[in-house]
Design an enzyme around this catalytic site. Structure first.
Site, PDB file in Angstrom:
ATOM      1  N   HIS A   1     -26.507 -58.801  26.923  1.00  0.00           N
ATOM      2  CA  HIS A   1     -26.921 -57.936  25.817  1.00  0.00           C
ATOM      3  C   HIS A   1     -28.285 -58.372  25.268  1.00  0.00           C
ATOM      4  O   HIS A   1     -28.438 -58.674  24.080  1.00  0.00           O
ATOM      5  CB  HIS A   1     -25.870 -57.943  24.712  1.00  0.00           C
TER       6      HIS A   1
ATOM      7  N   GLY B   1     -32.040 -40.141  22.634  1.00  0.00           N
ATOM      8  CA  GLY B   1     -32.367 -40.676  21.323  1.00  0.00           C
ATOM      9  C   GLY B   1     -33.604 -41.549  21.405  1.00  0.00           C
ATOM     10  O   GLY B   1     -34.440 -41.387  22.296  1.00  0.00           O
TER      11      GLY B   1
ATOM     12  N   ALA C   1     -31.153 -56.387  25.915  1.00  0.00           N
ATOM     13  CA  ALA C   1     -32.091 -55.280  26.043  1.00  0.00           C
ATOM     14  C   ALA C   1     -32.758 -54.900  24.725  1.00  0.00           C
ATOM     15  O   ALA C   1     -33.888 -54.421  24.717  1.00  0.00           O
ATOM     16  CB  ALA C   1     -31.390 -54.049  26.636  1.00  0.00           C
TER      17      ALA C   1
ATOM     18  N   THR D   1     -27.623 -49.887  29.227  1.00  0.00           N
ATOM     19  CA  THR D   1     -28.182 -50.738  28.175  1.00  0.00           C
ATOM     20  C   THR D   1     -27.774 -50.201  26.801  1.00  0.00           C
ATOM     21  O   THR D   1     -28.371 -50.565  25.788  1.00  0.00           O
ATOM     22  CB  THR D   1     -29.719 -50.783  28.259  1.00  0.00           C
ATOM     23  N   ALA D   2     -26.751 -49.322  26.776  1.00  0.00           N
ATOM     24  CA  ALA D   2     -26.332 -48.678  25.528  1.00  0.00           C
ATOM     25  C   ALA D   2     -25.157 -49.421  24.904  1.00  0.00           C
ATOM     26  O   ALA D   2     -25.348 -50.354  24.118  1.00  0.00           O
ATOM     27  CB  ALA D   2     -25.995 -47.212  25.791  1.00  0.00           C
ATOM     28  N   ARG D   3     -23.936 -49.051  25.268  1.00  0.00           N
ATOM     29  CA  ARG D   3     -22.729 -49.703  24.780  1.00  0.00           C
ATOM     30  C   ARG D   3     -21.695 -49.753  25.906  1.00  0.00           C
ATOM     31  O   ARG D   3     -21.541 -48.797  26.669  1.00  0.00           O
ATOM     32  CB  ARG D   3     -22.145 -48.962  23.568  1.00  0.00           C
TER      33      ARG D   3
ATOM     34  N   GLU E   1     -17.557 -57.913  24.557  1.00  0.00           N
ATOM     35  CA  GLU E   1     -18.600 -58.880  24.889  1.00  0.00           C
ATOM     36  C   GLU E   1     -18.255 -60.225  24.273  1.00  0.00           C
ATOM     37  O   GLU E   1     -17.929 -60.280  23.087  1.00  0.00           O
ATOM     38  CB  GLU E   1     -19.964 -58.408  24.358  1.00  0.00           C
TER      39      GLU E   1
END
Length: 331
Positions: free
Chosen positions: A289, A160, A291, A240-242, A270
């Protein structure tokens, strides 16, 4: 008559994403109606702002744009979301009315990709562990483990906005780039500078695996015990996504074995609990978090919204357009 632009986000969010130069640019384009009420915008506020509007700019904290709200804006042509996912604001009524939707995932993905690249280089260079060693009185005992971003294989999970930008950055290096993305064609991957392969092959061949997939039911705990087992010894896993994409219990077990190194900018939940096993592992780096767009980087979203508005007015393709049929595969 000129263009009317409705800014729906509350003042605190406006201050985060727009600076003075942005407001001047918007004023040059048309009439700007700004939400001046703090808190989640109430329906009556949205209606007042949207009445007669041609374009709406939304961001974090904006509620769903329901049919009742849209009724007051028959001339609305587009909703430009100066944030990431549009799932919290869109309804089928937007598309049924011919209102285009665009998302700021692109500018957000720049920061994500740059962070992933930084983690890639720092991890291959063994900077995390060697820095700790020097703090403990050692010098270069671990130098033999250092690798360059040169003639190694990088696996990218998801192509993406963030994954695609990560691939673009990697093209500055002499590396092999493998990509796994079910909705990407082999031809599209080739144009990007990558080679499309199945998930198992990507994991078995890659020295670094960087996750850029969306958090959807199909990716929940995608990196489970079996798939982590496919990864090469001494491979590096970057997320670095979820956090939900990784089975953290399985990852902790694999890391305890010393086989892998992990850099996690996201966890599930988180923040992780104070006694979470990943916090205490020497081969696991956790960042809070950071990024995506942070602090000064958030201003990219404001400029994105303005540039997207200009593209719309000029009849040019939109950079972040979201189609209704894409919603099931987007974060």
């Amino acid at each position: 008559m000129g263009v009317k632009i409705a800014i729906l986000a509350e003042p605190d969010i406006q201050q985060r994403i727009f600076e003075d130069s942005h407001w001047r640019q918007l004023a040059d384009i048309g009439e700007v109606a700004r939400n001046d009420q703090p808190g989640v915008p109430r329906p009556e506020i949205l209606k007042r702002l949207l009445e007669g509007a041609d374009y709406a700019i939304t961001s974090w904290g904006c509620p769903t744009l329901t049919r009742d709200i849209l009724e007051v804006a028959p001339e609305l042509k587009a909703v430009i979301h100066a944030a990431g996912t549009v799932k919290g604001i869109v309804t089928p009524d937007l598309w049924s009315r011919g209102i285009r939707v665009t998302s700021g995932n692109g500018p957000l993905g720049i920061g994500v990709a740059e962070t992933a690249l930084g983690m890639t280089i720092a991890s291959l260079k063994e900077m995390w562990r060697l820095s700790q060693d020097t703090r403990n009185g050692k010098w270069d005992e671990g130098r033999g483990r250092v690798r360059e971003l040169y003639r190694v294989t990088i696996g990218v999970i998801g192509a993406g906005k963030a994954g695609a930008h990560y691939i673009r950055l990697l093209r500055n290096f002499e590396v092999t780039i493998l990509v796994y993305d079910p909705v990407l064609t082999a031809e599209q991957a080739e144009v990007m500078g990558a080679v499309k392969r199945g998930l198992e092959e990507v994991l078995r061949r890659s020295d670094v695996v960087s996750i850029h997939a969306p958090s959807i039911p199909e990716t929940h705990k995608m990196f489970n015990r079996e798939r982590l087992g496919w990864m090469k010894d001494d491979a590096i896993l970057i997320n670095t996504a979820r956090g939900s994409i990784v089975d953290e219990e399985a990852l902790a077990d694999v890391l305890r074995e010393g086989r892998l190194f992990a850099c996690l900018d996201v966890t599930d939940p988180e923040p992780p609990a104070a006694d979470h096993p990943l916090r205490g592992l020497p081969n696991c780096i956790i960042t809070p978090h950071l990024a995506g767009a942070v602090n000064n980087g958030v201003k990219r979203l404001g400029q994105f919204a303005i540039d997207e508005l200009r593209r719309m007015l000029a009849g040019e393709p939109l950079a972040g357009e979201v189609k209704e049929e894409q919603m099931s595969t987007l974060a």
